[in-house]
Design a protein around this motif. Structure first.
Motif, PDB file in Angstrom:
ATOM      1  N   ASN A   1      32.578  68.014  71.604  1.00 24.28           N
ATOM      2  CA  ASN A   1      33.558  67.386  72.497  1.00 24.28           C
ATOM      3  C   ASN A   1      34.990  67.880  72.288  1.00 24.28           C
ATOM      4  O   ASN A   1      35.944  67.248  72.749  1.00 24.28           O
ATOM      5  N   GLU A   2      35.164  69.028  71.635  1.00 25.76           N
ATOM      6  CA  GLU A   2      36.493  69.617  71.463  1.00 25.76           C
ATOM      7  C   GLU A   2      36.913  70.284  72.776  1.00 25.76           C
ATOM      8  O   GLU A   2      36.211  71.143  73.296  1.00 25.76           O
ATOM      9  N   VAL A   3      38.066  69.888  73.328  1.00 26.33           N
ATOM     10  CA  VAL A   3      38.497  70.404  74.628  1.00 26.33           C
ATOM     11  C   VAL A   3      39.843  71.122  74.561  1.00 26.33           C
ATOM     12  O   VAL A   3      40.286  71.709  75.559  1.00 26.33           O
TER      13      VAL A   3
ATOM     14  N   ILE B   1      42.172  68.434  70.361  1.00 22.93           N
ATOM     15  CA  ILE B   1      41.980  67.257  71.207  1.00 22.93           C
ATOM     16  C   ILE B   1      40.514  67.191  71.612  1.00 22.93           C
ATOM     17  O   ILE B   1      39.885  68.227  71.882  1.00 22.93           O
ATOM     18  N   PHE B   2      39.978  65.968  71.675  1.00 18.33           N
ATOM     19  CA  PHE B   2      38.571  65.734  71.994  1.00 18.33           C
ATOM     20  C   PHE B   2      38.467  64.736  73.146  1.00 18.33           C
ATOM     21  O   PHE B   2      39.319  63.844  73.284  1.00 18.33           O
ATOM     22  N   ASP B   3      37.409  64.866  73.943  1.00 17.23           N
ATOM     23  CA  ASP B   3      37.172  63.880  74.996  1.00 17.23           C
ATOM     24  C   ASP B   3      36.145  62.845  74.532  1.00 17.23           C
ATOM     25  O   ASP B   3      35.257  62.427  75.283  1.00 17.23           O
ATOM     26  N   SER B   4      36.292  62.445  73.279  1.00 15.68           N
ATOM     27  CA  SER B   4      35.426  61.428  72.684  1.00 15.68           C
ATOM     28  C   SER B   4      36.214  60.691  71.628  1.00 15.68           C
ATOM     29  O   SER B   4      37.306  61.131  71.217  1.00 15.68           O
ATOM     30  N   VAL B   5      35.676  59.566  71.169  1.00 11.45           N
ATOM     31  CA  VAL B   5      36.280  58.821  70.069  1.00 11.45           C
ATOM     32  C   VAL B   5      35.649  59.314  68.775  1.00 11.45           C
ATOM     33  O   VAL B   5      34.470  59.083  68.510  1.00 11.45           O
ATOM     34  N   LEU B   6      36.436  60.024  67.965  1.00 15.08           N
ATOM     35  CA  LEU B   6      35.923  60.514  66.691  1.00 15.08           C
ATOM     36  C   LEU B   6      35.724  59.356  65.718  1.00 15.08           C
ATOM     37  O   LEU B   6      36.523  58.412  65.677  1.00 15.08           O
ATOM     38  N   SER B   7      34.675  59.455  64.939  1.00  9.79           N
ATOM     39  CA  SER B   7      34.462  58.482  63.874  1.00  9.79           C
ATOM     40  C   SER B   7      35.315  58.850  62.671  1.00  9.79           C
ATOM     41  O   SER B   7      35.818  59.985  62.558  1.00  9.79           O
ATOM     42  N   GLN B   8      35.468  57.915  61.744  1.00  4.16           N
ATOM     43  CA  GLN B   8      36.215  58.196  60.531  1.00  4.16           C
ATOM     44  C   GLN B   8      35.545  59.321  59.744  1.00  4.16           C
ATOM     45  O   GLN B   8      36.223  60.179  59.165  1.00  4.16           O
ATOM     46  N   GLU B   9      34.222  59.350  59.741  1.00  4.74           N
ATOM     47  CA  GLU B   9      33.498  60.402  59.028  1.00  4.74           C
ATOM     48  C   GLU B   9      33.766  61.763  59.649  1.00  4.74           C
ATOM     49  O   GLU B   9      33.924  62.768  58.932  1.00  4.74           O
ATOM     50  N   GLU B  10      33.825  61.825  60.973  1.00  2.46           N
ATOM     51  CA  GLU B  10      34.122  63.098  61.630  1.00  2.46           C
ATOM     52  C   GLU B  10      35.529  63.573  61.297  1.00  2.46           C
ATOM     53  O   GLU B  10      35.765  64.768  61.071  1.00  2.46           O
ATOM     54  N   ILE B  11      36.478  62.663  61.264  1.00  3.42           N
ATOM     55  CA  ILE B  11      37.857  63.035  60.937  1.00  3.42           C
ATOM     56  C   ILE B  11      37.942  63.544  59.507  1.00  3.42           C
ATOM     57  O   ILE B  11      38.579  64.571  59.227  1.00  3.42           O
TER      58      ILE B  11
ATOM     59  N   GLU C   1      45.193  69.133  82.670  1.00  5.73           N
ATOM     60  CA  GLU C   1      43.879  69.189  83.292  1.00  5.73           C
ATOM     61  C   GLU C   1      42.795  69.276  82.219  1.00  5.73           C
ATOM     62  O   GLU C   1      42.879  70.080  81.291  1.00  5.73           O
ATOM     63  N   GLY C   2      41.781  68.434  82.355  1.00  7.17           N
ATOM     64  CA  GLY C   2      40.672  68.442  81.414  1.00  7.17           C
ATOM     65  C   GLY C   2      40.913  67.657  80.150  1.00  7.17           C
ATOM     66  O   GLY C   2      40.037  67.614  79.272  1.00  7.17           O
ATOM     67  N   LEU C   3      42.074  67.041  79.999  1.00  2.71           N
ATOM     68  CA  LEU C   3      42.407  66.313  78.775  1.00  2.71           C
ATOM     69  C   LEU C   3      42.375  64.801  78.940  1.00  2.71           C
ATOM     70  O   LEU C   3      42.368  64.074  77.943  1.00  2.71           O
ATOM     71  N   LYS C   4      42.378  64.299  80.157  1.00  2.00           N
ATOM     72  CA  LYS C   4      42.502  62.856  80.387  1.00  2.00           C
ATOM     73  C   LYS C   4      41.116  62.227  80.579  1.00  2.00           C
ATOM     74  O   LYS C   4      40.442  62.473  81.571  1.00  2.00           O
ATOM     75  N   SER C   5      40.714  61.440  79.610  1.00  2.00           N
ATOM     76  CA  SER C   5      39.434  60.737  79.706  1.00  2.00           C
ATOM     77  C   SER C   5      39.583  59.373  79.051  1.00  2.00           C
ATOM     78  O   SER C   5      40.511  59.145  78.259  1.00  2.00           O
ATOM     79  N   ASN C   6      38.677  58.468  79.363  1.00  2.00           N
ATOM     80  CA  ASN C   6      38.757  57.123  78.797  1.00  2.00           C
ATOM     81  C   ASN C   6      38.541  57.124  77.292  1.00  2.00           C
ATOM     82  O   ASN C   6      38.972  56.204  76.592  1.00  2.00           O
ATOM     83  N   SER C   7      37.852  58.154  76.795  1.00  2.00           N
ATOM     84  CA  SER C   7      37.690  58.338  75.358  1.00  2.00           C
ATOM     85  C   SER C   7      38.454  59.597  74.964  1.00  2.00           C
ATOM     86  O   SER C   7      38.214  60.677  75.514  1.00  2.00           O
ATOM     87  N   PHE C   8      39.352  59.460  74.003  1.00  2.00           N
ATOM     88  CA  PHE C   8      40.303  60.536  73.689  1.00  2.00           C
ATOM     89  C   PHE C   8      40.595  60.495  72.193  1.00  2.00           C
ATOM     90  O   PHE C   8      40.767  59.423  71.607  1.00  2.00           O
ATOM     91  N   SER C   9      40.664  61.676  71.583  1.00  2.00           N
ATOM     92  CA  SER C   9      41.078  61.774  70.181  1.00  2.00           C
ATOM     93  C   SER C   9      41.948  63.002  69.997  1.00  2.00           C
ATOM     94  O   SER C   9      41.759  64.017  70.683  1.00  2.00           O
ATOM     95  N   ALA C  10      42.890  62.930  69.066  1.00  2.00           N
ATOM     96  CA  ALA C  10      43.710  64.079  68.700  1.00  2.00           C
ATOM     97  C   ALA C  10      43.866  64.097  67.190  1.00  2.00           C
ATOM     98  O   ALA C  10      44.020  63.041  66.554  1.00  2.00           O
TER      99      ALA C  10
END
Length: 361
Positions: free
Chosen positions: A143-145, A342-352, A193-202
């Motif tokens: 989900n890396e965008v 930036i990701f179009d998902s909610v990263l977990s603490q483990e992923e971070i 463009e391509g960065l705006k989603s309801n689930s977002f992480s940076a």
């Protein structure tokens, strides 16, 4: 009539006299045996160390060059990786040659371009340029965008976006290769463009410089028509920034929900000590009903909220709150930023924590 004939005779005498030595202008005349200099070569592109980034494995490039000689150019040769790709021997301007030569089929890897110019007296010069066509970046995380490594340029590698650059940012040693070095009134502006989603992480690395005492770090916000010179419309998008907290620098996140705004301020838990000169890892996640801020993989602020609204958020600012979050003075950071993803998902603490481990080793 006699006067006109005399004028004609005088004019012809001048012309004949000027031609007796085989040239008209003795200032421009250069004897062939006075050729003392080899040609001068300038390669405008590619330059030494150029990295060519495209999404294709094979691409074309335009080789832009200039050759100047004091007398007359006889031949110009282009050699790529040991093989001649073009040669020129017809020069309308015999002392100056300009060319933009299209070379097809450039593959991934290091390349050596050699431009050799020879003049009519046999003197020659060669200019050698080493450059690289980098392999297209393939996202290494799900989900890396958006990926901005700052490795000597400001190109985003997934969409190959080149930002509008405000001011004069620079580069410094980073966590991985080079890093963005902030400067007064300097920042990067990317389209969203391509960065705006309801689930977002940076996520990114940050080395704090507390001067100025507040700054924007990452902002995707809407225009502010009522305050165009000091925008501060917080009804949509997000604003990640820092500001002084008793000598520490506190990381804060503001998110616009359309009908209001939500704040994520972890208090002392979100403080970074600028006196250490150490790198910190900053991350935040935005989900449909919750947002979280992390420092060095640990939660410093977390709460529920109604979800982000993206209305009017067509601009991503990196390294400053300007231009969309300037009303409270959160302008350019003078610190360092590295490995922005930036990701179009909610990263977990483990992923971070996994990203931190990978990039710090």
């Amino acid at each position: 009539m006699i006067k006109n004939r005399l004028s004609f005779i005088v004019l012809m005498s001048i012309i004949i006299s000027s031609c007796t030595d085989g040239y008209i202008d003795d200032i421009d005349y250069v004897a062939p045996d006075s050729d003392n200099e080899a040609p001068e070569i300038t390669v405008n592109f590619p330059s030494e160390g150029t990295q060519i980034r495209v999404v294709e494995d094979v691409t074309d490039i335009n080789i832009d060059l200039e050759v100047i000689d004091d007398i007359e150019i006889e031949r110009v040769s282009l050699v790529m990786d040991g093989s001649e790709i073009a040669s020129f021997n017809d020069f309308p301007d015999y002392r100056r040659f300009l060319s933009v030569y299209n070379f097809e089929g450039l593959t991934n890897g290091q390349h050596l371009l050699e431009v050799t110019a020879t003049d009519m007296s046999g003197k020659s010069a060669t200019e050698s340029i080493t450059f690289e066509k980098t392999e297209p970046y393939q996202p290494i995380y799900d989900n890396e965008v958006f990926y901005l490594p700052f490795d000597g340029d400001y190109v985003e590698l997934i969409q190959l976006l080149s930002p509008d650059i405000a001011g004069a940012p620079a580069f410094a040693d980073g966590i991985v290769s080079k890093a963005y070095a902030g400067n007064t009134d300097s920042y990067l502006k990317f389209p969203t463009e391509g960065l705006k989603s309801n689930s977002f992480s940076a996520v990114f690395w940050y080395k704090v410089n507390a001067d100025p005492d507040r700054a924007g770090l990452l902002v995707m916000g809407p225009p502010d028509e009522t305050n165009p010179s000091a925008m501060n419309n917080r009804t949509s998008g997000f604003r990640l920034f820092r500001e002084n907290a008793g000598g520490m620098q506190r990381i804060k996140l503001n998110i616009g929900t359309g009908t209001g705004e939500s704040w994520f301020d972890g208090g002392a838990a979100a403080d970074i000590d600028p006196s250490t000169g150490e790198w910190s890892h900053i991350a935040f996640t935005i989900g449909p009903d919750q947002a979280t801020v992390y420092i060095d993989g640990e939660v410093v602020s977390q709460n529920g909220f109604p979800g982000i609204d993206w209305t009017g958020c067509d601009l991503l600012s990196v390294g400053s709150g300007a231009p969309r979050f300037a009303g409270w003075g959160h302008l350019s950071t003078s610190g360092l930023i590295d490995e922005l993803r930036i990701f179009d998902s909610v990263l977990s603490q483990e992923e971070i924590k996994g990203i931190i481990s990978t990039e710090s080793n």
